[in-house]
Design an enzyme around this catalytic site. Structure first.
Site, PDB file in Angstrom:
ATOM      1  N   HIS A   1     -39.567 -26.974  64.124  1.00  0.00           N
ATOM      2  CA  HIS A   1     -39.794 -28.249  63.469  1.00  0.00           C
ATOM      3  C   HIS A   1     -39.854 -28.046  61.953  1.00  0.00           C
ATOM      4  O   HIS A   1     -40.050 -26.934  61.455  1.00  0.00           O
ATOM      5  CB  HIS A   1     -41.093 -28.866  63.960  1.00  0.00           C
ATOM      6  CG  HIS A   1     -40.995 -29.425  65.346  1.00  0.00           C
ATOM      7  ND1 HIS A   1     -42.039 -30.073  65.973  1.00  0.00           N
ATOM      8  CD2 HIS A   1     -39.978 -29.441  66.241  1.00  0.00           C
ATOM      9  CE1 HIS A   1     -41.674 -30.459  67.178  1.00  0.00           C
ATOM     10  NE2 HIS A   1     -40.427 -30.076  67.372  1.00  0.00           N
TER      11      HIS A   1
ATOM     12  N   LEU B   1     -10.663 -37.468  66.722  1.00  0.00           N
ATOM     13  CA  LEU B   1     -12.072 -37.820  66.525  1.00  0.00           C
ATOM     14  C   LEU B   1     -12.944 -36.610  66.175  1.00  0.00           C
ATOM     15  O   LEU B   1     -14.133 -36.579  66.486  1.00  0.00           O
ATOM     16  CB  LEU B   1     -12.647 -38.530  67.766  1.00  0.00           C
ATOM     17  CG  LEU B   1     -11.916 -39.801  68.219  1.00  0.00           C
ATOM     18  CD1 LEU B   1     -12.669 -40.455  69.362  1.00  0.00           C
ATOM     19  CD2 LEU B   1     -11.754 -40.780  67.067  1.00  0.00           C
TER      20      LEU B   1
ATOM     21  N   CYS C   1     -46.330 -33.800  65.051  1.00  0.00           N
ATOM     22  CA  CYS C   1     -46.489 -33.972  66.492  1.00  0.00           C
ATOM     23  C   CYS C   1     -47.826 -33.417  66.953  1.00  0.00           C
ATOM     24  O   CYS C   1     -48.350 -32.437  66.400  1.00  0.00           O
ATOM     25  CB  CYS C   1     -45.335 -33.320  67.248  1.00  0.00           C
ATOM     26  SG  CYS C   1     -45.224 -31.529  67.054  1.00  0.00           S
TER      27      CYS C   1
ATOM     28  N   ARG D   1     -12.844 -32.964  60.119  1.00  0.00           N
ATOM     29  CA  ARG D   1     -11.887 -32.078  59.457  1.00  0.00           C
ATOM     30  C   ARG D   1     -12.248 -31.921  57.977  1.00  0.00           C
ATOM     31  O   ARG D   1     -11.438 -32.135  57.080  1.00  0.00           O
ATOM     32  CB  ARG D   1     -10.465 -32.632  59.624  1.00  0.00           C
ATOM     33  CG  ARG D   1     -10.015 -32.663  61.081  1.00  0.00           C
ATOM     34  CD  ARG D   1      -8.545 -32.992  61.261  1.00  0.00           C
ATOM     35  NE  ARG D   1      -8.200 -34.345  60.920  1.00  0.00           N
ATOM     36  CZ  ARG D   1      -8.346 -35.389  61.739  1.00  0.00           C
ATOM     37  NH1 ARG D   1      -8.873 -35.220  62.934  1.00  0.00           N
ATOM     38  NH2 ARG D   1      -7.983 -36.606  61.367  1.00  0.00           N
TER      39      ARG D   1
ATOM     40  N   ALA E   1      -4.339 -53.207  61.010  1.00  0.00           N
ATOM     41  CA  ALA E   1      -3.035 -52.653  61.386  1.00  0.00           C
ATOM     42  C   ALA E   1      -1.952 -53.694  61.157  1.00  0.00           C
ATOM     43  O   ALA E   1      -2.231 -54.892  60.991  1.00  0.00           O
ATOM     44  CB  ALA E   1      -3.041 -52.236  62.863  1.00  0.00           C
TER      45      ALA E   1
ATOM     46  N   TRP F   1      -1.810 -45.202  56.892  1.00  0.00           N
ATOM     47  CA  TRP F   1      -3.257 -45.259  56.777  1.00  0.00           C
ATOM     48  C   TRP F   1      -3.646 -46.508  56.016  1.00  0.00           C
ATOM     49  O   TRP F   1      -2.989 -46.847  55.031  1.00  0.00           O
ATOM     50  CB  TRP F   1      -3.782 -44.030  56.048  1.00  0.00           C
ATOM     51  CG  TRP F   1      -3.516 -42.733  56.751  1.00  0.00           C
ATOM     52  CD1 TRP F   1      -2.512 -41.852  56.529  1.00  0.00           C
ATOM     53  CD2 TRP F   1      -4.294 -42.176  57.812  1.00  0.00           C
ATOM     54  NE1 TRP F   1      -2.602 -40.782  57.374  1.00  0.00           N
ATOM     55  CE2 TRP F   1      -3.701 -40.960  58.172  1.00  0.00           C
ATOM     56  CE3 TRP F   1      -5.439 -42.582  58.493  1.00  0.00           C
ATOM     57  CZ2 TRP F   1      -4.212 -40.156  59.174  1.00  0.00           C
ATOM     58  CZ3 TRP F   1      -5.942 -41.778  59.484  1.00  0.00           C
ATOM     59  CH2 TRP F   1      -5.331 -40.582  59.816  1.00  0.00           C
TER      60      TRP F   1
ATOM     61  N   CYS G   1     -47.295 -29.391  65.722  1.00  0.00           N
ATOM     62  CA  CYS G   1     -47.337 -29.247  64.265  1.00  0.00           C
ATOM     63  C   CYS G   1     -48.684 -29.659  63.690  1.00  0.00           C
ATOM     64  O   CYS G   1     -49.126 -29.104  62.673  1.00  0.00           O
ATOM     65  CB  CYS G   1     -46.217 -30.062  63.634  1.00  0.00           C
ATOM     66  SG  CYS G   1     -44.582 -29.358  63.923  1.00  0.00           S
TER      67      CYS G   1
ATOM     68  N   GLU H   1     -42.083 -28.851  59.735  1.00  0.00           N
ATOM     69  CA  GLU H   1     -43.346 -28.350  59.198  1.00  0.00           C
ATOM     70  C   GLU H   1     -43.458 -26.838  59.386  1.00  0.00           C
ATOM     71  O   GLU H   1     -43.880 -26.121  58.472  1.00  0.00           O
ATOM     72  CB  GLU H   1     -44.528 -29.051  59.887  1.00  0.00           C
ATOM     73  CG  GLU H   1     -44.541 -30.564  59.688  1.00  0.00           C
ATOM     74  CD  GLU H   1     -43.878 -31.311  60.835  1.00  0.00           C
ATOM     75  OE1 GLU H   1     -44.406 -32.360  61.227  1.00  0.00           O
ATOM     76  OE2 GLU H   1     -42.819 -30.839  61.331  1.00  0.00           O
TER      77      GLU H   1
END
Length: 313
Positions: A44, A198, A68, A201, A156, A164, A78, A46
């Site tokens: 975590h 998807l 937590c 890159r 489009a 593009w 934590c 912390e």
């Protein structure tokens, strides 16, 4: 706290189901340690910051989420870790809505004699940890809808050609957004027409490509997740941030289901004319119902394109 919030962004998309928390430890005007939730949820923030700082007695610890208070086989709570380290003060941005902690972490710190201040830069911290908080409060991922459009709202040409609409700077920014989500989703039509990869890159961030999902009927490609109803996103395991990237029917389905929390609108300085619209029918019967639903929270210029970021009201 601003620094802690910035650090929390480093873990976004990598920590689910744990929150992406940021933490900074300061004493006598000097930063002793910085930490953020590591990939997979541990250590975590912390624990990361305290390990870097060493002795934090008398220091002030800034953390974006209430520490937590529940036990875990993966590490100490934590709140206990901080109580043992005895900083003079803990400053918290947001109280943890997880019922296992929700106020208990603050109580444990105060019981150890540590001064606690909360609700500091809360809005910014909530935005940074939106995935975890949305999952806790609404039982589903935080949903971002991305639209890349012409000045006249087209995505489009009439034949479906869409590469593009925006320029390289806007597309790079969209790849950065992909890297901040655990899952990316497109509609069946977009999948079949464009065969999108998807992935991410951007140099150095390729490993942060999100899991892929397709919306609609039919079998998904190998390695993809099928989502047939927008409401089904609540059952996605390990997904606190969902990136919806197209097309018009999918965007409409999530908007009509009132499941979009954040809208990225990339606008290119081109006019297409009688092309394809960005969003399908969302069942709006009265324009009055369309107002006061979105708040502009950021704008920026990306090359020749313009990005506007909206959050639901």
């Amino acid at each position: 706290m601003t620094s802690a919030i910035a650090l929390s962004a480093r873990g976004r998309g990598l920590t689910a189901p744990n929150p992406n928390v940021g933490c900074v430890v300061v004493r006598d005007g000097r930063v002793l340690g910085r930490g953020w939730t590591q990939p997979g949820g541990r250590p975590h923030a912390e624990a990361h910051a305290i390990a870097q700082a060493g002795d934090i007695a008398g220091a002030t610890l800034y953390v974006t989420l209430e520490p937590c208070a529940h036990a875990s086989a993966r590490g100490a709570a934590c709140a206990d870790l901080i109580a043992e380290a005895l900083p003079a003060r803990v400053v918290i941005a947001v109280r943890d809505p997880d019922p296992r902690t929700d106020g208990k972490g603050i109580e444990r710190l105060r019981a150890a004699g540590i001064a606690v201040t909360s609700d500091v830069e809360a809005a910014a911290a909530q935005r940074a940890m939106a995935g975890f908080l949305t999952r806790q409060v609404k039982g589903r991922p935080h949903v971002t809808l991305k639209l890349a459009v012409s000045l006249d709202g087209r995505i489009a040409l009439p034949d479906g050609s869409s590469r593009w609409i925006t320029g390289p700077a806007a597309r790079a920014h969209a790849h950065l957004e992909r890297a901040r989500h655990e899952m990316i989703l497109v509609g069946r039509g977009t999948l079949e027409a464009d065969r999108p990869r998807l992935d991410v890159r951007l140099p150095g961030l390729e490993a942060r490509s999100p899991r892929r999902a397709v919306f609609g009927h039919g079998d998904p490609p190998e390695g993809w997740t099928a989502i047939r109803d927008p409401q089904a996103i609540g059952a996605l395991d390990g997904v606190d941030h969902l990136f919806v990237e197209g097309g018009a029917g999918t965007a409409a389905a999530f908007l009509q289901a009132d499941l979009v929390d954040r809208l990225l609108l990339y606008t290119a300085p081109i006019v297409v004319g009688s092309g394809r619209g960005a969003i399908g029918d969302i069942g709006l019967a009265d324009l009055a119902h369309a107002h006061d639903r979105w708040r502009l929270c950021d704008t920026r210029t990306l090359g020749s394109d313009r990005l506007a970021i909206y959050e639901r009201v």
